[in-house]
Enzyme design. Structure first.
Site, PDB file in Angstrom:
ATOM      1  N   LYS A 155       0.811  -0.049  15.044  1.00 26.99           N
ATOM      2  CA  LYS A 155       2.231  -0.052  15.395  1.00 26.99           C
ATOM      3  C   LYS A 155       2.667  -1.258  16.247  1.00 26.99           C
ATOM      4  O   LYS A 155       3.863  -1.535  16.361  1.00 26.99           O
ATOM      5  CB  LYS A 155       2.588   1.232  16.153  1.00 26.99           C
ATOM      6  CG  LYS A 155       2.730   2.437  15.233  1.00 26.99           C
ATOM      7  CD  LYS A 155       4.046   2.397  14.472  1.00 26.99           C
ATOM      8  CE  LYS A 155       4.161   3.406  13.372  1.00 26.99           C
ATOM      9  NZ  LYS A 155       4.066   2.842  12.012  1.00 26.99           N
ATOM     10  N   TYR A 205      -9.271   5.750   6.926  1.00 26.12           N
ATOM     11  CA  TYR A 205      -9.376   6.125   8.337  1.00 26.12           C
ATOM     12  C   TYR A 205     -10.385   7.272   8.384  1.00 26.12           C
ATOM     13  O   TYR A 205     -10.110   8.363   7.874  1.00 26.12           O
ATOM     14  CB  TYR A 205      -8.032   6.609   8.876  1.00 26.12           C
ATOM     15  CG  TYR A 205      -7.029   5.504   9.108  1.00 26.12           C
ATOM     16  CD1 TYR A 205      -6.299   4.974   8.057  1.00 26.12           C
ATOM     17  CD2 TYR A 205      -6.813   4.991  10.389  1.00 26.12           C
ATOM     18  CE1 TYR A 205      -5.364   3.957   8.276  1.00 26.12           C
ATOM     19  CE2 TYR A 205      -5.882   3.978  10.615  1.00 26.12           C
ATOM     20  CZ  TYR A 205      -5.167   3.462   9.549  1.00 26.12           C
ATOM     21  OH  TYR A 205      -4.260   2.464   9.764  1.00 26.12           O
ATOM     22  N   HIS A 239       0.851  -1.189   0.000  1.00 27.29           N
ATOM     23  CA  HIS A 239       0.000   0.000   0.000  1.00 27.29           C
ATOM     24  C   HIS A 239       0.886   1.239   0.000  1.00 27.29           C
ATOM     25  O   HIS A 239       1.710   1.414   0.886  1.00 27.29           O
ATOM     26  CB  HIS A 239      -0.929   0.009   1.229  1.00 27.29           C
ATOM     27  CG  HIS A 239      -2.101  -0.911   1.080  1.00 27.29           C
ATOM     28  ND1 HIS A 239      -3.387  -0.462   0.949  1.00 27.29           N
ATOM     29  CD2 HIS A 239      -2.174  -2.259   1.000  1.00 27.29           C
ATOM     30  CE1 HIS A 239      -4.207  -1.487   0.800  1.00 27.29           C
ATOM     31  NE2 HIS A 239      -3.498  -2.594   0.835  1.00 27.29           N
ATOM     32  N   PRO A 296      -4.570   0.786  18.909  1.00 27.22           N
ATOM     33  CA  PRO A 296      -4.332   0.173  17.591  1.00 27.22           C
ATOM     34  C   PRO A 296      -4.323   1.111  16.394  1.00 27.22           C
ATOM     35  O   PRO A 296      -3.871   0.710  15.322  1.00 27.22           O
ATOM     36  CB  PRO A 296      -5.483  -0.836  17.459  1.00 27.22           C
ATOM     37  CG  PRO A 296      -6.550  -0.345  18.363  1.00 27.22           C
ATOM     38  CD  PRO A 296      -5.861   0.368  19.484  1.00 27.22           C
ATOM     39  N   TYR A 344       3.757   6.474   9.753  1.00 28.43           N
ATOM     40  CA  TYR A 344       2.937   5.312   9.388  1.00 28.43           C
ATOM     41  C   TYR A 344       3.775   4.226   8.727  1.00 28.43           C
ATOM     42  O   TYR A 344       3.662   3.044   9.039  1.00 28.43           O
ATOM     43  CB  TYR A 344       1.804   5.759   8.456  1.00 28.43           C
ATOM     44  CG  TYR A 344       0.684   4.750   8.312  1.00 28.43           C
ATOM     45  CD1 TYR A 344      -0.511   4.897   9.017  1.00 28.43           C
ATOM     46  CD2 TYR A 344       0.806   3.635   7.473  1.00 28.43           C
ATOM     47  CE1 TYR A 344      -1.543   3.973   8.885  1.00 28.43           C
ATOM     48  CE2 TYR A 344      -0.208   2.709   7.343  1.00 28.43           C
ATOM     49  CZ  TYR A 344      -1.387   2.880   8.051  1.00 28.43           C
ATOM     50  OH  TYR A 344      -2.403   1.957   7.929  1.00 28.43           O
TER      51      TYR A 344
HETATM   52  C1  DHB Z   1      -5.533  -2.831  10.639  1.00 31.94           C
HETATM   53  C2  DHB Z   1      -5.502  -2.508  11.994  1.00 31.94           C
HETATM   54  C3  DHB Z   1      -5.102  -1.262  12.392  1.00 31.94           C
HETATM   55  O1  DHB Z   1      -5.067  -0.936  13.704  1.00 31.94           O
HETATM   56  C4  DHB Z   1      -4.717  -0.316  11.459  1.00 31.94           C
HETATM   57  O2  DHB Z   1      -4.353   0.918  11.887  1.00 31.94           O
HETATM   58  C5  DHB Z   1      -4.729  -0.642  10.117  1.00 31.94           C
HETATM   59  C6  DHB Z   1      -5.137  -1.902   9.720  1.00 31.94           C
HETATM   60  C7  DHB Z   1      -5.985  -4.174  10.209  1.00 31.94           C
HETATM   61  O3  DHB Z   1      -6.258  -5.012  11.056  1.00 31.94           O
HETATM   62  O4  DHB Z   1      -6.093  -4.407   8.996  1.00 31.94           O
END
Ligand code: DHB
Length: 396
Positions: free
Chosen positions: A300, A205, A77, A296, A388
């Site tokens: 990270k 997001y 990505h 989450p 990121y």
């Molecule tokens: C996923 C989980 C995340 O916390 C994130 O920021 C991006 C992707 C996932 O599980 O695909």
């Protein structure tokens, strides 16, 4: 009954990605380790976790010879979309910082590592019980009972606690010698797996007045999505239609429409941040979730765990090659530098994208001002993109 004694160089508590990666890196340098894991291999394989790997994590998996499956089966990505006020704004990682991430679930990372350790005859014991570590400051040893009920004692030079968020090892550091930073957020994520095609090429997001949502992916036919919810929600109370209605409210509009399908897995994930410092005490070294948890948002957790063990590996390798403890002595500080950057990034993304029950009109308008200041500035977007995709300096 007498215990069978095993002698090794490094006893690794925890056979998740961090423990297995460390054991793999050590084995390549001829350093012997034993990995003890209380869960079964099956159980770890079936636990749904996050799915984004930084480029440094991918490089380590490939370059150290774990597997190149991530390059063949994972999806690269080159950006994400930040969605707010009904509009999507692309953050183009590749163009901004020249890097990418890979969508490759943590379960697959685990399977690749477990398969590599098995192929290399690594000593990894799953489903062990009654683990206890003694004398981590002097002559460390670990007692455990294996899956067949046989009692063992492992004598090791050093012990690594890579035993996850419910770590037994972190409690071995005496209270007077450690600091704990813990915060439980007043919200959680409702996570689902759904049978549906992708709704978008990239992850979305979304900040909305109804709360945060994240549209992620897994395969051509199964997708992963999350939305902010009350931590007291019970996933079983949510019928598919109620879940989709909640997601629609948060992401649909202005020409974007989520593709819906059968929900095949659902769970409520608590939101915490935690750091225990230092990450070393005597002959005990903590790595990954045992020492820190991030919320989450931004995925990270696994990446940090892999970074910890790559730094720890350098220390152990140098110690066994030269006898110098310099890099072991600086392990905690070096690992924590990235831990705090990741804490900052996860905290920032979380605060910028989630709504809080007590937010007033000022906080909401300020939040949109913050999002606008990021997407309208190359510097703002590059700050997000660099964090990121993973800051430079990922040891590999
Ligand atoms: C996923 C989980 C995340 O916390 C994130 O920021 C991006 C992707 C996932 O599980 O695909």
């Amino acid at each position: 009954m007498a215990r069978t004694t095993i002698t090794t160089q490094v006893a690794i508590m925890g056979g998740g990605p961090a423990g297995l990666m460390l054991s793999h890196l050590l084995a390549k340098q001829g350093i012997d380790s034993v990995v003890l894991e209380i869960r079964s291999r099956q159980e770890i394989q079936e636990t749904v976790r996050a799915g984004i790997l930084e480029h440094g994590t991918v490089n380590l998996l490939v370059d150290s010879g774990v597997s190149d499956r991530v390059l063949r089966e994972g999806d690269r990505h080159d950006g994400i979309e930040l969605r707010f006020n009904g509009e999507s704004h692309r953050i183009d990682f590749k163009e901004l910082v020249g890097e990418s991430v890979w969508l490759y679930p943590q379960t697959d990372v685990f399977m690749d590592l477990a398969a590599r350790r098995e192929a290399d005859d690594g000593d990894v014991r799953y489903s062990v019980t009654d683990t206890s570590v003694s004398d981590p400051e002097g002559t460390p040893s670990v007692h455990f009972t294996d899956a067949d009920g046989v009692d063992f004692e492992v004598r090791a030079d050093l012990v690594v606690g890579a035993d996850g968020s419910r770590s037994q090892c972190r409690a071995l550091i005496p209270e007077a010698a450690r600091t704990r930073h813990f915060h439980e957020y007043p919200f959680a994520w409702f996570g689902i797996l759904a049978e549906t095609p992708r709704s978008s090429d990239e992850l979305i997001y979304a900040n909305s007045e109804h709360g945060f949502a994240l549209i992620s992916q897994r395969t051509e036919t199964v997708q992963r999505m999350y939305f902010q919810c009350d931590p007291k929600e019970n996933a079983a109370d949510w019928e598919d239609e109620r879940i989709w209605a909640e997601l629609r409210k948060r992401v649909n509009g202005n020409g974007f429409e989520l593709k819906e399908g059968a929900v095949i897995d659902k769970m409520v994930l608590p939101f915490r941040r935690f750091v225990q410092t230092p990450m070393r005490h005597g002959k005990l070294f903590l790595a990954g979730d045992a020492a820190h948890t991030v919320p989450p948002t931004g995925a990270k957790g696994l990446n940090l765990a892999i970074h910890d063990v790559s730094v720890l590996f350098e220390g152990l390798d140098s110690y066994y090659r030269t006898g110098s403890t310099d890099l072991l002595d600086s392990y905690s500080d070096r690992a924590l530098e990235r831990v705090w950057k990741a804490q900052q990034f996860s905290y920032w993304m979380t605060t910028m994208l989630h709504t809080s029950a007590d937010s007033d009109s000022f906080s909401r308008a300020r939040q949109l001002g913050e999002l606008n200041s990021v997407v309208s500035s190359r510097h703002g977007m590059a700050y997000l993109a660099e964090a990121y995709t993973g800051w430079p300096g990922h040891a590999s």
